[in-house]
Every structure is written in structure tokens, then in C-alpha cells.
Design an enzyme around this catalytic site. Structure first.
Site, PDB file in Angstrom:
ATOM      1  N   CYS A  23       0.858  -1.191   0.000  1.00 52.89           N
ATOM      2  CA  CYS A  23       0.000   0.000   0.000  1.00 52.89           C
ATOM      3  C   CYS A  23       0.893   1.239   0.000  1.00 52.89           C
ATOM      4  O   CYS A  23       2.117   1.157   0.138  1.00 52.89           O
ATOM      5  CB  CYS A  23      -0.904  -0.003   1.237  1.00 52.89           C
ATOM      6  SG  CYS A  23       0.022   0.106   2.799  1.00 52.89           S
ATOM      7  N   GLU A 138       0.685  -0.553  16.225  1.00 47.89           N
ATOM      8  CA  GLU A 138      -0.177   0.585  15.898  1.00 47.89           C
ATOM      9  C   GLU A 138      -1.055   0.967  17.082  1.00 47.89           C
ATOM     10  O   GLU A 138      -1.244   2.158  17.376  1.00 47.89           O
ATOM     11  CB  GLU A 138      -1.044   0.272  14.676  1.00 47.89           C
ATOM     12  CG  GLU A 138      -1.895   1.452  14.260  1.00 47.89           C
ATOM     13  CD  GLU A 138      -2.848   1.148  13.118  1.00 47.89           C
ATOM     14  OE1 GLU A 138      -3.946   1.739  13.102  1.00 47.89           O
ATOM     15  OE2 GLU A 138      -2.500   0.310  12.253  1.00 47.89           O
ATOM     16  N   ASN A 237      -2.982  -6.975   8.883  1.00 52.69           N
ATOM     17  CA  ASN A 237      -3.815  -6.962   7.682  1.00 52.69           C
ATOM     18  C   ASN A 237      -3.724  -8.286   6.921  1.00 52.69           C
ATOM     19  O   ASN A 237      -4.691  -8.732   6.317  1.00 52.69           O
ATOM     20  CB  ASN A 237      -3.470  -5.752   6.793  1.00 52.69           C
ATOM     21  CG  ASN A 237      -2.165  -5.926   6.041  1.00 52.69           C
ATOM     22  OD1 ASN A 237      -2.133  -6.530   4.971  1.00 52.69           O
ATOM     23  ND2 ASN A 237      -1.083  -5.390   6.590  1.00 52.69           N
ATOM     24  N   SER A 280       2.071  -5.355   3.351  1.00 50.63           N
ATOM     25  CA  SER A 280       3.514  -5.201   3.534  1.00 50.63           C
ATOM     26  C   SER A 280       4.307  -6.293   2.811  1.00 50.63           C
ATOM     27  O   SER A 280       5.512  -6.440   3.036  1.00 50.63           O
ATOM     28  CB  SER A 280       3.860  -5.208   5.034  1.00 50.63           C
ATOM     29  OG  SER A 280       3.273  -6.314   5.693  1.00 50.63           O
TER      30      SER A 280
END
Length: 325
Positions: A23, A138, A237, A280
Site C-alpha cells: 500500500c 499501531e 492486515n 507489507s
């Protein structure tokens, strides 16, 4: 004596999920390390894995990046110190400033957006509910933007049902950017039903890349016998993509870091395969996976697109060409 001709390889229909892989936030973070190495030479220190992918991290190590978990592992000197794409608690840049470190923040701008939302809610006196996974970098970074008692973590639907806020009419919620769309929607619906005055993000916190990759998996998973997600086991993710495939009806859904991780006995009788990659995971690993399947099957590959992506994030200011001007 005539030798028998080798038996033809079985055919395998492969549906490639699009979008997949890197991304914009991951591209920016990796480019930040490479640009710092180009401008300042090695070593460049990186706090935490710049992104959750061993192949990427090992490649940057070979170029001169040094990965540390805490700033006290960084020796005195002028070498740059880069903060990872996942974001860091406020205490980290403060500690870097106290040591006069040359710190470069490669936090994904969409994570920074969540930080700012949380700070605004706190200034307005709201108790903040953070939907996310404990111990994920995060989440640690987002909670670390505010005092210890300002944010309550919601990890499950049960948490959403049982949370007892200080003031039910003065709440706000934010979310980790890499969550399951379905799980998050369930938790948000429970919270909204219980606390109708709860403030919501102006724009969904789950990032465009997470959303698009999960949507692509949901399109492909019902059409295939198996789904392979290329990604790291500590990548939120990527884990959510595997779960999304399973929920969408795919009988076999696995997460692998490299083609060498595949248990071929589990794939012996399949006639169709879905392939995707976490945000990633570089495309070279998808190509490696397809090459491995091509050694065993006659592949018929086509792409299934859920969304077009053209998002771009500029490098951190200290690394841009005009930084010295």
C-alpha cells in the site's frame, strides 16, 4: 526400451486478487529508509520493523539499516533514526529529541489521522474507545498519544457489550487501520446501540488498502478451492485476509511468508486457487509463489479486481529533495 512420457501436469485455475501487496504507506516507509541510506549512508537505525515483512527487513539490513526495538539501543551520533509505519507513542519522539537524535517519522499518514482524531476527542473531554488488537505496534502508538486513562481498548464484541464508560453520553471511538471490516462493523454496531451519542470518525479509520484487499478476497474466495495469502504472521492486515477468505467460504485458507512454507500435501487435489498478499508483502513473493505452483500445475492465471488504487504519500519532509531549501 521406450520410456513413458511424463504425465501432464494437472490444470489449475488461479485467480489473482487485485489490489494486493504494498500500500502507499508501506511504499513510503520503505522508500524513507532507502532514501535515508542514499543521503546519509549506513547505518540508518529503524525503531521496530519498518513494515511487518521479513523479506523486506532483511533486504534493508543488507543495505545498511539497523533495526532496534528501543531508542536506547541506538548509539550516540548523527545517524538517522526512523520510526516505523505503524506509529509510535508520543514518548518516543520526545526521548529522541532529548538526545538530539536525527529522528524521521515514517508513520503512515492514515495512522497519523487516527492519532489526531484521538487527540481532538481528548481535548473535547471525551472518553475514547479504541477498537484494535492489544500489543500491536499501531495500537500501542495510538494509545500512547494520550494519558494512560484516556483510551479504553475494545478487542472483541464481548468487550463492546460489557464496557462500562465513565460517561455514556461523552464517548468517541477510533479504530486500528488494519482490522477485519466485518468484526469492526459488529463491534461498532453494538457500541452505537448502547451509546447512541458516541462520536464517530469523520471518515472510516480502517484504511483504503485494508478495505480493498479484503473486498478482493471476498470476491475470489467463494470461487476457489484454496486461498494463499502471502504475508507475515505478525502482520495484522495479512491475518485478516486469511480470515476473510475463510469466512467467505473458502475451504482451505493459509498464510505463508514464502513459497517454501507451503505444505503441498494440502494442495494436491485442488483445481482452483486464489492468491493475494498483505499490504507489507512485495510482489516478488507473489511471483515466487506462482512459480512454485507452476512447477506442479499447468496454470491458467487471471486477475479479479475489487478497486483501483492510485494513492501516493510523499516522503517525510526531512527526506524530500527540497528539505535543505
Amino acid at each position: 526400451m521406450q520410456t513413458a512420457a511424463p504425465s501432464p501436469k494437472p490444470r489449475l485455475r488461479v485467480l489473482l486478487c487485485a489490489p494486493r501487496g504494498f500500500c502507499a504507506g508501506v511504499v513510503r516507509a520503505i522508500d524513507a529508509v532507502e532514501q535515508a541510506l542514499a543521503l546519509y549512508g549506513p547505518p540508518v537505525y529503524v525503531r521496530h520493523e519498518i513494515v511487518h515483512n521479513k523479506y523486506v527487513v532483511e533486504g534493508l539490513k543488507r543495505k545498511g539499516a539497523v533495526f532496534v526495538e528501543e531508542l536506547d539501543e541506538v548509539p550516540e551520533g548523527p545517524a538517522p533514526v526512523i520510526f516505523s509505519a505503524h506509529g509510535v507513542p508520543k514518548s518516543v519522539p520526545e526521548a529522541a529529541a532529548s538526545r538530539n537524535m536525527f529522528a524521521i517519522d515514517a508513520t503512515c499518514p492514515l495512522v497519523t489521522k487516527v492519532h489526531r482524531e484521538a487527540q481532538v476527542h481528548h481535548r473535547k473531554g471525551r472518553e475514547i474507545l479504541l477498537i484494535g488488537h492489544a500489543r500491536h505496534p499501531e495500537v500501542i502508538g495510538t494509545m500512547g498519544q494520550l494519558p494512560d486513562d484516556a483510551v479504553t481498548l475494545i478487542e472483541t464484541a464481548e468487550d463492546a457489550r460489557t464496557i462500562v464508560p465513565r460517561d455514556p453520553d461523552n464517548l468517541a471511538y477510533v479504530t486500528q487501520t488494519t482490522l477485519s471490516l466485518d468484526d469492526t462493523a459488529e463491534m461498532v454496531n453494538i457500541l452505537r446501540a448502547r451509546f447512541p451519542n458516541m462520536a464517530a470518525p469523520h471518515k472510516e479509520d480502517i484504511c483504503y488498502a485494508t478495505t480493498n484487499r479484503q473486498d478482493a478476497v471476498k470476491k475470489v474466495a467463494p470461487q476457489v478451492d484454496a486461498m494463499v495469502v502471502v504475508g507475515a504472521p505478525n502482520s495484522s492486515n495479512s491475518l485478516r485476509l486469511r480470515e476473510a477468505a475463510e469466512r467467505a467460504g473458502c475451504a482451505l485458507s493459509v498464510l505463508v511468508q514464502r513459497a517454501t512454507d507451503i505444505d503441498w500435501e494440502r494442495f494436491g487435489t485442488i483445481t482452483s486457487l486464489g492468491v493475494t498478499a498483505g499490504a507489507s508483502a512485495p510482489e516478488v513473493l507473489v511471483e515466487e509463489l506462482l512459480d512454485a505452483f507452476a512447477e506442479r500445475f499447468e496454470l491458467d492465471v487471471r486477475s479479479v479486481t475489487a478497486a483501483e488504487e492510485d494513492v501516493f504519500f510523499p516522503l517525510p519532509r526531512a527526506l524530500r529533495p527540497d528539505a535543505a531549501e
